[in-house]
Motif scaffolding. Structure first.
Motif, mmCIF file in Angstrom:
data_model
loop_
_atom_site.group_PDB
_atom_site.id
_atom_site.type_symbol
_atom_site.label_atom_id
_atom_site.label_comp_id
_atom_site.label_asym_id
_atom_site.label_seq_id
_atom_site.Cartn_x
_atom_site.Cartn_y
_atom_site.Cartn_z
ATOM 1 N N ALA A 72 29.909 2.637 67.454
ATOM 2 C CA ALA A 72 30.779 1.590 68.302
ATOM 3 C C ALA A 72 30.590 0.512 67.922
ATOM 4 C CB ALA A 72 30.901 2.267 69.563
ATOM 5 N N HIS A 73 31.615 -0.571 67.792
ATOM 6 C CA HIS A 73 31.412 -2.176 67.549
ATOM 7 C C HIS A 73 30.656 -2.483 68.552
ATOM 8 C CE1 HIS A 73 34.683 -0.444 64.688
ATOM 9 N NE2 HIS A 73 34.211 -1.755 64.074
ATOM 10 N N ALA A 74 31.149 -2.293 69.775
ATOM 11 C CA ALA A 74 30.856 -2.895 71.109
ATOM 12 C C ALA A 74 30.541 -4.501 70.960
ATOM 13 C CB ALA A 74 29.412 -2.257 71.536
ATOM 14 N N MET B 227 30.528 -7.938 72.240
ATOM 15 C CA MET B 227 30.091 -8.405 73.701
ATOM 16 C C MET B 227 31.600 -8.509 74.406
ATOM 17 S SD MET B 227 27.100 -8.087 74.609
ATOM 18 C CE MET B 227 27.370 -7.904 76.262
ATOM 19 N N GLU B 228 32.598 -9.067 73.860
ATOM 20 C CA GLU B 228 33.822 -9.518 74.512
ATOM 21 C C GLU B 228 34.706 -7.979 74.308
ATOM 22 O OE1 GLU B 228 37.591 -12.451 74.358
ATOM 23 O OE2 GLU B 228 36.893 -11.416 72.394
ATOM 24 N N PRO B 229 34.928 -7.206 75.133
ATOM 25 C CA PRO B 229 35.725 -5.870 75.117
ATOM 26 C C PRO B 229 37.008 -6.539 74.302
ATOM 27 C CG PRO B 229 34.930 -5.856 77.078
ATOM 28 C CD PRO B 229 34.586 -7.116 76.664
ATOM 29 N N PHE C 80 33.055 -7.678 64.457
ATOM 30 C CA PHE C 80 32.444 -6.747 63.746
ATOM 31 C C PHE C 80 33.325 -5.520 62.979
ATOM 32 C CE2 PHE C 80 29.619 -7.740 67.598
ATOM 33 C CZ PHE C 80 28.705 -8.616 66.808
ATOM 34 N N ARG D 266 34.677 -1.957 79.361
ATOM 35 C CA ARG D 266 33.798 -1.849 78.210
ATOM 36 C C ARG D 266 33.929 -0.369 77.875
ATOM 37 N NH1 ARG D 266 31.940 -3.518 74.459
ATOM 38 N NH2 ARG D 266 31.301 -5.333 75.522
#
Ligand code: FES
Ligand code: FES
Lengths: 753, 152
Positions: A350-352, A354-356, A406, A435
């Motif tokens: 998953a990209h994850a 930091m900002e959803p 990303f 998240r």
């Protein structure tokens, strides 16, 4: 920062009292941005505005429009540097503005590491155009020959007399002149560059360290509702029944709303679901927890990662679709002798960021204004327009800073959600993904199984090399039931393996997708490089050779590989072979540089210490990585040093090149050591950083050094190419240190931490 | 009614006492410097100071912030940039920037109690703050610099 005037032309609308008009939308870090409701960039309104990318006012302020999204690669510094340089502008007087989505800027899809590659020339042209107009205005004013004048740091200078006039005072006169044709422009020579290739401080950094930088998550406007959406847990699932009574009883909850399911193929459409709209995020989240929904899962409910892995591996062991063929590998294999086989596996990731993912939209009178943390505002316009059945010209999409992207934020399903909900609510709506949402409803990086086979001669050189990869393709996001990788996916580290092999075959096997598959930082290169660079290292050890020497020999002589001539459907990241050949000399050069700076071969590996090497060209950039590792008796890793050498052609912003590669080593650490997304009953199992960990400060490489080869080759990619060689280089180092070969990621599943 | 101080200003709050401080700061006060990254205390993006110590605003219910002095990134360098912020600019730490307010608040709290941290101290103190862009190496360098008093 507030945009004082944002609502004047209807952004807020009738629901809000007139007194609220001064309270506009919070956005970009620049103070006092222009009215954003009417293409309100200051560049557009400036006195001299010869290009969509810039404006010059009589006070000398230069407004440079960045039309690509800022997500950490520094593009809001780098593109303006190019333009400012060619304009001979004083950087201190440059203001960067963020363009909304508009075709007039060209592609705004900030993806595939090609912002500089594609816009180096347009930025220079814009700067050179304005400079020439200013020179002409000065020459006319002084009655001198244009050729006797030059632009120099925000002034035009008449060289023979030394007379000067400032850009600001010339702006109005210059604006009355015809915009010169491209053929008339004179570009600065590289030795005259003031900013390109030099250290220029990041434009947004001061705002970022004071909390003033405005991300998508930070957008607020009067009358706005916060929405949280319960989506079908299985791709393509639908709700059977919804009971929202308890949700509506939560204080602060205003209403619920249904987002209809998508029609396949899902592409960028909203997933569908049930939204809770409230006065603040907390109330929306509380309300959402109280929704009672029963779901019908549909066919993707069968998705189960353990079983799927077995299927991918079984497919990888069978002949697949041939995507590149040289000579006859089967004939060689039939000869017997030293045959080496190996299988590799990289799970879903998953990209994850930091900002959803997050977006705000306001629907009004058939028009939508959106503020989104998006890598692609034009795709956002199209997606919103399709979702609401309106013309895309009626969709304005402003771009905030992105808290990481990303590749996830190229897919504007969430912007569509915001627009759909705003239309129903009649108010601006910000859709906040948690998240958990961000991980469960990602466009996942594909899971992949690779099968490799080689035959070595007495000297240990491969006489045949077979490589087969199987993964649910990105194509499936756009074409229902697609099972084979597209040419782009195969061209990412698979069909373009730069080894000099007399018999070489690359294949791809079919794999159905049960989740949304998307591109993530460096895309298919991640799993392809893992297999190819691990296997090369394995063969070196089988042959009893030094991995560095062996790798250089595999690459062979200096040459430009013509894959088209070999019948390969190869897109070369959209670069022409003339401009961007696959040049083995450049690859070997970075390998030697990285090895030299690492002191390769000086210390004997073993006893828990080792170095590993990998080299990989992606996004037209040549990268070599040496990773140093220490492994203790408990399998605990420490990565004291990472040595990158990078040839990305001409480098505009070396500081941001270094930072992107430092970051790539950390991203690569997450991929190699920690990342794994799995599904059970069609549902994504992981949800937050406790079960989808990413590298933290104590796990990250201690020191990453980046050697940038700055040459005059055309500029290539920076954001992505540092990732692919890292995981195999680390695993090769672990092998050197411990003798343990890991062929399946993540390492944490194999006794390492 | 919950009384607390935010960046030196007296505030009172009458909503849900279970609501995390983060949403009060962000949605009610418009102090959006503290970020939402995970909502469960796992990433540090929401880090603020409570009576000088770093806390995670996303898991601090308003009732527990009652009577406390909260400082956010907006308040940290309001008069003059904090040495940590100066060091952050010098080292060009941020990439996307989203995690950085939390990182800076965490680092400032560290230096307050431990003005000369070792590398291990830094790792320890900062390990709850995720940076997905991977700026850790510069975070370490910037903290070390700020501690040496070099960044002013
Ligand atoms: S948002 Fe609070 S720790 Fe992640
Ligand atoms: S700078 Fe992007 S997450 Fe830290």
């Amino acid at each position: 920062m507030m945009i004082e005037n944002v609502s004047r032309r209807g952004f807020l609308g009738s629901l809000v009292s007139a007194g609220a008009l001064v309270l506009g939308v919070k956005i970009l870090p620049q103070p006092a941005l222009a009215d954003a409701s009417a293409n309100g960039l200051r560049a557009d309104a400036a006195v001299l505005h010869p290009s969509v990318y810039l404006g010059l006012d009589t006070d000398g302020t230069v407004y440079i429009v960045c039309h690509r999204s800022e997500m950490g690669a520094g593009i809001r510094t780098t593109l303006p540097m190019i333009l400012a340089d060619e304009l001979e502008a004083d950087w201190k007087r440059v203001r960067v503005e963020q363009a909304p989505g508009d075709e007039k800027y060209g592609s705004q899809s900030t993806d595939g590491s090609h912002s500089v590659r594609d816009f180096f020339d347009p930025m220079r042209q814009a700067g050179a155009t304005a400079r020439l107009m200013l020179i002409r205005a000065a020459a006319a004013k002084w009655g001198v020959a244009e050729g006797e004048c030059m632009g120099r740091l925000h002034e035009v200078v008449h060289t023979p007399s030394g007379r000067v006039a400032s850009y600001g005072e010339l702006a109005a006169a210059a604006a009355r002149l015809a915009v010169p044709k491209k053929e008339e422009l004179k570009f600065k020579s590289p030795d005259q560059w003031r900013y390109i290739g030099k250290e220029v401080p990041g434009y947004d950094i001061p705002a970022m360290v004071t909390g003033k930088a405005q991300f998508g998550m930070d957008v607020r406007t009067e009358g706005m509702l916060y929405a949280s959406v319960e989506r079908p847990p299985v791709l393509g699932g639908r709700w059977k029944s919804v009971d929202d009574a308890a949700a509506l009883a939560v204080p602060g909850v205003r209403r619920t709303a249904i987002i209809p399911p998508f029609k396949p193929p899902h592409a960028f459409q909203a997933l569908g679901g049930v939204a809770v709209l409230a006065d603040n995020t907390w109330a929306a989240l509380q309300g959402r927890q109280k929704l009672k929904i029963s779901w019908e899962d549909g066919p993707n409910g069968v998705y189960e990662s353990q079983r799927y892995k077995g299927e991918l591996q079984a497919t990888a062991r069978r002949p697949g679709k041939v995507v590149r063929n040289v000579g006859d590998v089967e004939k060689q294999f039939a000869l017997g002798g030293r045959i080496i086989e190996a299988e590799y596996y990289v799970p879903h990731l998953a990209h994850a960021a930091m900002e959803p993912v997050v977006a705000m939209a306001h629907y009004q009178d058939g028009k939508v204004t959106a503020w989104a943390s998006t890598q692609d505002p034009q795709a956002s316009q199209e997606t919103v327009a399709a979702a609401l059945g309106i013309d895309k010209r009626n969709v304005t999409c402003h771009v905030t800073l992105l808290g990481g992207g990303f590749g996830r934020k190229s897919k504007p399903d969430y912007v569509a959600e915001a627009a759909i909900l705003s239309k129903q609510a009649g108010r601006p709506v910000k859709v906040v993904w948690t998240r958990e949402d961000d991980i469960r409803f990602d466009y996942l990086h594909a899971v992949a199984a690779m099968y490799m086979k080689a035959r070595l001669d007495e000297s240990g050189k491969p006489t045949a090399w077979l490589q087969r990869s199987v993964f649910p393709p990105i194509v499936s996001t756009f074409e229902q039931n697609a099972e084979y990788g597209g040419a782009d996916e195969m061209g990412m580290g698979w069909t373009d393996v730069p080894f000099d092999l007399p018999n070489h075959r690359a294949e791809n096997g079919a794999a159905p997708a049960h989740v949304r598959i998307g591109w993530m930082r460096s895309v298919s290169n991640i799993y392809h490089a893992f297999a190819v660079s691990s296997f090369a290292d394995e063969l070196a050890h089988q042959a009893g050779r030094d991995p560095l020497d062996y790798l250089l020999e595999l690459i062979g002589g200096s040459r430009k590989i013509d894959l088209k001539a070999q019948g390969v459907d190869y897109s070369n990241y959209g670069g022409t072979p003339a401009e961007y050949p696959l040049d083995t000399a450049r690859l070997k050069h970075v390998i030697q540089l990285a090895a030299t700076s690492a002191g390769w071969g000086k210390r004997k590996p073993g006893n828990g210490w080792g170095m590993g090497i990998a080299a990989h060209r992606s996004f037209l950039t040549y990268v070599a990585t040496v990773v140093e590792v220490e492994v203790d008796g408990n399998g605990k890793l420490r990565i004291p040093n990472v040595y990158y050498a990078v040839d990305a052609g001409l480098t505009v912003n070396p500081e941001r090149v270094r930072s992107q590669f430092e970051g790539a080593a950390v991203f690569g650490t997450s991929v190699a050591l920690l990342g794994e997304i799995t599904a059970a009953n069609g549902r994504i199992v992981q949800s937050n950083f406790h079960d989808y960990p990413v590298a933290r400060i104590h796990q990250a490489p201690v020191r990453t050094s980046v050697q940038v080869v700055n040459n005059s080759e055309p500029p290539a990619g920076i954001g992505e190419p540092g990732v692919p060689p890292f995981p195999p280089a680390l695993c090769n180092a672990i092998f050197a240190a411990t003798g343990k070969r890991v062929r399946e990621l993540p390492l944490s599943k194999h006794g390492f931490a | 009614m919950i009384q607390l101080k935010i960046n030196g200003e007296e505030k009172s709050f009458s909503g849900d006492p279970e609501m995390p401080l983060l949403w009060y700061l962000r949605d009610e006060l418009g102090l959006t410097g503290a970020k939402f990254g995970c909502g469960t205390g796992l990433c540090g993006a929401c880090t603020v100071h409570q009576n000088g110590a770093a806390i995670r605003a996303c898991i601090t219910p308003m009732k527990r912030a009652a009577g406390k002095e909260i400082t956010t990134i907006e308040g940290l360098g309001a008069q003059k940039l904090h040495p940590v912020q100066v060091a952050w600019i010098k080292h060009e730490v941020p990439q996307c920037g989203y995690c950085q307010p939390g990182q800076i608040m965490q680092a400032a709290a560290l230096l307050r109690t431990n003005p000369k941290p070792t590398e291990e101290d830094i790792d320890q103190a900062m390990s709850g703050n995720i940076c997905r862009c991977g700026t850790y190496q510069r975070i370490k360098a910037a903290i070390a610099d700020a501690a040496r008093g070099r960044a002013r």
